[in-house]
Scaffold this motif. Structure first.
Motif, PDB file in Angstrom:
ATOM      1  N   LEU A   1       0.511  11.464  -4.304  1.00  0.00           N
ATOM      2  CA  LEU A   1      -0.777  12.064  -3.979  1.00  0.00           C
ATOM      3  C   LEU A   1      -0.528  13.461  -3.442  1.00  0.00           C
ATOM      4  N   GLY A   2      -1.292  14.446  -3.934  1.00  0.00           N
ATOM      5  CA  GLY A   2      -0.977  15.824  -3.537  1.00  0.00           C
ATOM      6  C   GLY A   2      -2.096  16.571  -2.868  1.00  0.00           C
ATOM      7  N   ASN A   3      -3.140  15.881  -2.403  1.00  0.00           N
ATOM      8  CA  ASN A   3      -4.225  16.606  -1.730  1.00  0.00           C
ATOM      9  C   ASN A   3      -3.958  16.685  -0.221  1.00  0.00           C
ATOM     10  N   ARG A   4      -4.930  17.227   0.515  1.00  0.00           N
ATOM     11  CA  ARG A   4      -4.723  17.391   1.961  1.00  0.00           C
ATOM     12  C   ARG A   4      -4.578  16.036   2.651  1.00  0.00           C
ATOM     13  N   ASP A   5      -5.296  15.041   2.130  1.00  0.00           N
ATOM     14  CA  ASP A   5      -5.159  13.686   2.665  1.00  0.00           C
ATOM     15  C   ASP A   5      -3.699  13.233   2.533  1.00  0.00           C
ATOM     16  N   GLY A   6      -3.096  13.524   1.379  1.00  0.00           N
ATOM     17  CA  GLY A   6      -1.695  13.162   1.155  1.00  0.00           C
ATOM     18  C   GLY A   6      -0.780  13.861   2.150  1.00  0.00           C
ATOM     19  N   GLU A   7      -1.117  15.115   2.457  1.00  0.00           N
ATOM     20  CA  GLU A   7      -0.312  15.889   3.409  1.00  0.00           C
ATOM     21  C   GLU A   7      -0.410  15.273   4.808  1.00  0.00           C
ATOM     22  N   VAL A   8      -1.637  14.908   5.196  1.00  0.00           N
ATOM     23  CA  VAL A   8      -1.834  14.283   6.515  1.00  0.00           C
ATOM     24  C   VAL A   8      -1.091  12.943   6.577  1.00  0.00           C
ATOM     25  N   LEU A   9      -1.156  12.192   5.467  1.00  0.00           N
ATOM     26  CA  LEU A   9      -0.536  10.858   5.466  1.00  0.00           C
ATOM     27  C   LEU A   9       0.986  10.926   5.359  1.00  0.00           C
ATOM     28  N   ASP A  10       1.510  12.114   5.106  1.00  0.00           N
ATOM     29  CA  ASP A  10       2.962  12.310   5.063  1.00  0.00           C
ATOM     30  C   ASP A  10       3.558  12.247   6.473  1.00  0.00           C
ATOM     31  N   GLU A  11       2.697  12.325   7.468  1.00  0.00           N
ATOM     32  CA  GLU A  11       3.146  12.282   8.872  1.00  0.00           C
ATOM     33  C   GLU A  11       3.167  10.806   9.292  1.00  0.00           C
ATOM     34  N   PRO A  12       4.267  10.351   9.937  1.00  0.00           N
ATOM     35  CA  PRO A  12       4.421   8.906  10.166  1.00  0.00           C
ATOM     36  C   PRO A  12       3.280   8.237  10.951  1.00  0.00           C
ATOM     37  N   GLY A  13       2.712   8.918  11.946  1.00  0.00           N
ATOM     38  CA  GLY A  13       1.652   8.293  12.761  1.00  0.00           C
ATOM     39  C   GLY A  13       0.408   8.020  11.931  1.00  0.00           C
ATOM     40  N   SER A  14      -0.023   9.000  11.123  1.00  0.00           N
ATOM     41  CA  SER A  14      -1.201   8.799  10.271  1.00  0.00           C
ATOM     42  C   SER A  14      -0.881   7.795   9.158  1.00  0.00           C
ATOM     43  N   PHE A  15       0.352   7.869   8.614  1.00  0.00           N
ATOM     44  CA  PHE A  15       0.729   6.910   7.574  1.00  0.00           C
ATOM     45  C   PHE A  15       0.668   5.480   8.111  1.00  0.00           C
ATOM     46  N   ARG A  16       1.081   5.316   9.375  1.00  0.00           N
ATOM     47  CA  ARG A  16       1.073   3.972   9.972  1.00  0.00           C
ATOM     48  C   ARG A  16      -0.349   3.381   9.969  1.00  0.00           C
ATOM     49  N   SER A  17      -1.372   4.233  10.286  1.00  0.00           N
ATOM     50  CA  SER A  17      -2.764   3.744  10.241  1.00  0.00           C
ATOM     51  C   SER A  17      -3.080   3.235   8.840  1.00  0.00           C
ATOM     52  N   LYS A  18      -2.669   4.001   7.829  1.00  0.00           N
ATOM     53  CA  LYS A  18      -2.966   3.643   6.441  1.00  0.00           C
ATOM     54  C   LYS A  18      -2.169   2.410   6.024  1.00  0.00           C
ATOM     55  N   GLU A  19      -0.913   2.366   6.447  1.00  0.00           N
ATOM     56  CA  GLU A  19      -0.048   1.249   6.047  1.00  0.00           C
ATOM     57  C   GLU A  19      -0.618  -0.077   6.561  1.00  0.00           C
ATOM     58  N   VAL A  20      -1.067  -0.063   7.816  1.00  0.00           N
ATOM     59  CA  VAL A  20      -1.606  -1.298   8.399  1.00  0.00           C
ATOM     60  C   VAL A  20      -2.850  -1.711   7.619  1.00  0.00           C
ATOM     61  N   SER A  21      -3.721  -0.723   7.333  1.00  0.00           N
ATOM     62  CA  SER A  21      -4.967  -1.080   6.653  1.00  0.00           C
ATOM     63  C   SER A  21      -4.710  -1.542   5.215  1.00  0.00           C
ATOM     64  N   LYS A  22      -3.694  -0.974   4.560  1.00  0.00           N
ATOM     65  CA  LYS A  22      -3.417  -1.366   3.177  1.00  0.00           C
ATOM     66  C   LYS A  22      -2.658  -2.689   3.095  1.00  0.00           C
ATOM     67  N   SER A  23      -2.045  -3.088   4.193  1.00  0.00           N
ATOM     68  CA  SER A  23      -1.130  -4.228   4.107  1.00  0.00           C
ATOM     69  C   SER A  23      -1.788  -5.582   4.296  1.00  0.00           C
ATOM     70  N   SER A  24      -2.905  -5.628   5.007  1.00  0.00           N
ATOM     71  CA  SER A  24      -3.382  -6.938   5.446  1.00  0.00           C
ATOM     72  C   SER A  24      -4.077  -7.730   4.336  1.00  0.00           C
ATOM     73  N   ALA A  25      -4.592  -7.038   3.306  1.00  0.00           N
ATOM     74  CA  ALA A  25      -5.435  -7.729   2.320  1.00  0.00           C
ATOM     75  C   ALA A  25      -4.732  -8.935   1.680  1.00  0.00           C
ATOM     76  N   LEU A  26      -3.470  -8.761   1.259  1.00  0.00           N
ATOM     77  CA  LEU A  26      -2.815  -9.847   0.520  1.00  0.00           C
ATOM     78  C   LEU A  26      -2.656 -11.103   1.361  1.00  0.00           C
ATOM     79  N   GLU A  27      -2.245 -10.912   2.622  1.00  0.00           N
ATOM     80  CA  GLU A  27      -2.041 -12.095   3.468  1.00  0.00           C
ATOM     81  C   GLU A  27      -3.319 -12.900   3.626  1.00  0.00           C
ATOM     82  N   TYR A  28      -4.426 -12.167   3.848  1.00  0.00           N
ATOM     83  CA  TYR A  28      -5.684 -12.886   4.055  1.00  0.00           C
ATOM     84  C   TYR A  28      -6.183 -13.534   2.772  1.00  0.00           C
TER      85      TYR A  28
END
Ligand code: NAD
Length: 439
Positions: free
Chosen positions: A278-305
């Motif tokens: 992903l190459g937009n500004r959102d991608g740039e923000v998510l390249d930072e570990p703290g913001s990526f962590r928010s996204k990772e948690v939100s993307k990860s839970s669906a399968l388990e549930y």
């Protein structure tokens, strides 16, 4: 039997103000889309409120009205958008920079887009480390910033003459935070605003200001905002709806329609590897570990549930799930997602599924923004307060009551949404039982 206690819904009279913190790719694609659709330059593809229908009564009755005729929604011509952003580009300039829509279309919409100038943002770089901009409030406490946002809301209302308002976050993803002591009660939170508590984020200041001003709040990003006791208390107290979080637009959308299918056939899962470039500004923000962590948690839970390993230990107890997002500027907003899914069938024999989704992030998100805005306004007019679980359909990490698990299966989410509309109008809920046709 129809629900005899159908809900009283105030009519959608007058204009609806749509308040959006963050005027980047998603917001400008949404606003430009509205203007294009109003002028007949495009169609609202992907929007349930604009193109969806709802079946009523028995299958033999042939009643399937358009959703927008079935429940009283604001019309597109009645929407007035106001935004905040840390950059002072107007919506036309921001849309050009976002690079989602073609210049030939943007040129035709230059006049209405140029008229939208962002208000000064509440911003704290500790929460979005990769960005900094000139159009930000300064020199106040967090409580003073909240009051300035409330003032912005009052002025916007006066200037535009809207009769109702709703707020939806389309700003950058803030760094991952868990609820802290300051989020426990409304009193703690207000005290924290006065004292500039470091655990209070800019998004929470906007949400507080919205709710205090009688405006419902939806969160399109994965970070912590109204999913904590203090702001839920305020929403209930003010009789206002809240919803979130993180638009379910691309890869997670596909995940939540494929995983229920695998489970329906009791096919097992060894692993699911998802990656994105992903190459937009959102991608740039998510390249930072703290913001990526928010996204990772939100993307990860669906399968388990969805897969419920506790109920199906032979199939889903030990699967490996990995989600990656790589910032790759050449692609801009045209995200590419890959999924490798290792499944197994009869006697444990392994198989693989590969998905390569060449999508457009903001093209997928814009109709979700439109639907959420219209449904949140509907909920508010129907007196529905607190978490709007029926809007889970739109989110990667749906907000839910603490004693419940979130519903991620996209088909159950859609049924829940449509049944809520039927319930609001006093129509039979649809169970898909079907035995009544064969008596
Ligand atoms: N596009 C999708 O498919 C999708 C899906 C799920 C979630 N989201 C989320 O939606 C949000 C918007 O995505 P985007 O692609 O438009 O990103 P973007 O970077 O293009 O736009 C975000 C905008 O928010 C502004 N901003 C940051 N902090 C702010 C603040 N405190 N107040 C006001 N403005 C602020 C930034 O300056 C920027 O212009 C992101 O959080 C993203 O993760 C997008």
């Amino acid at each position: 039997m129809p629900n005899p206690h159908n809900v009283q819904i105030a009519p959608a009279e007058g204009k609806l103000g749509v308040l959006i913190p963050g005027m980047g790719a998603v917001t400008t694609t949404f606003i430009a889309g509205l203007e294009a659709i109003k002028r007949g330059l495009g169609k609202p593809i992907g929007s349930l409120t604009q193109l969806g229908t709802v079946r009523l009564g028995k299958r033999t009755e042939g009643r399937s009205p358009a959703i927008k005729d079935f429940v009283p929604l604001a019309g597109l011509a009645d929407l007035e958008v106001g935004c905040w952003d840390i950059f002072d580009d107007n919506a036309y300039e921001a849309a050009v920079k976002a690079g989602v829509l073609e210049m030939t279309l943007l040129e035709k919409l230059k006049e209405p887009l140029s008229a939208i100038q962002p208000m000064r943002a509440v911003f704290d770089q500790k929460f979005v480390k990769r960005l900094n901009g000139p159009n930000v409030m300064s020199g106040g406490s967090k409580m003073e910033y909240a009051e300035r946002v409330m003032d912005d809301i009052r002025q916007f209302k006066q200037r535009t003459g809207v009769s109702r308002l709703t707020m939806i976050w389309c700003g950058s993803t803030e760094v991952y935070h868990e609820p802290a002591a300051v989020h426990a009660t409304l009193k703690d939170f207000e005290c924290g605003l006065q004292k500039d508590d470091p655990e209070i984020s800019p998004s929470q200041i906007y949400a507080y200001a919205a709710l205090k001003s009688g405006v419902g709040y939806a969160n399109g990003a994965p970070h912590l905002t109204t999913d904590m006791p203090a702001l839920l208390e305020l929403a209930r107290h003010m009789n206002l709806p809240v919803a979130g979080k993180d638009y379910k637009s691309g890869q997670t959308f596909l995940k939540t329609l494929i995983a229920p299918g695998l489970k329906s056939r009791l096919l097992g899962l060894h692993g699911w590897f998802s990656t994105n470039i992903l190459g937009n500004r959102d991608g740039e923000v998510l390249d930072e570990p703290g913001s990526f962590r928010s996204k990772e948690v939100s993307k990860s839970s669906a399968l388990e549930y969805i897969l419920q390993g506790q109920l199906y230990p032979d199939l889903y107890r030990d699967f490996y799930h990995k989600v990656r997002i790589e910032y790759y500027p050449p692609r801009g907003d045209a995200k590419e997602g890959w999924d490798n899914i290792d499944i197994f069938g009869w006697l444990g024999y392994p198989m693989q599924i590969k998905i390569n989704f060449l999508c457009r992030d903001s093209i997928l998100a814009a109709p979700l923004v439109l639907d959420l805005v219209l449904f949140m306004d509907l909920a508010q007019r129907a007196g529905m307060r607190g978490i709007q679980e029926w809007l889970s359909f739109y989110f990667k990490a749906p907000m839910h009551a603490p004693e419940l698990y979130p519903e991620h299966d996209v088909f159950i989410q859609l049924m829940k949404l449509k049944n809520t509309l039927r319930w609001m109008r006093g129509e039979d809920l649809i169970t898909h039982l079907g035995l009544e046709y064969y008596d």
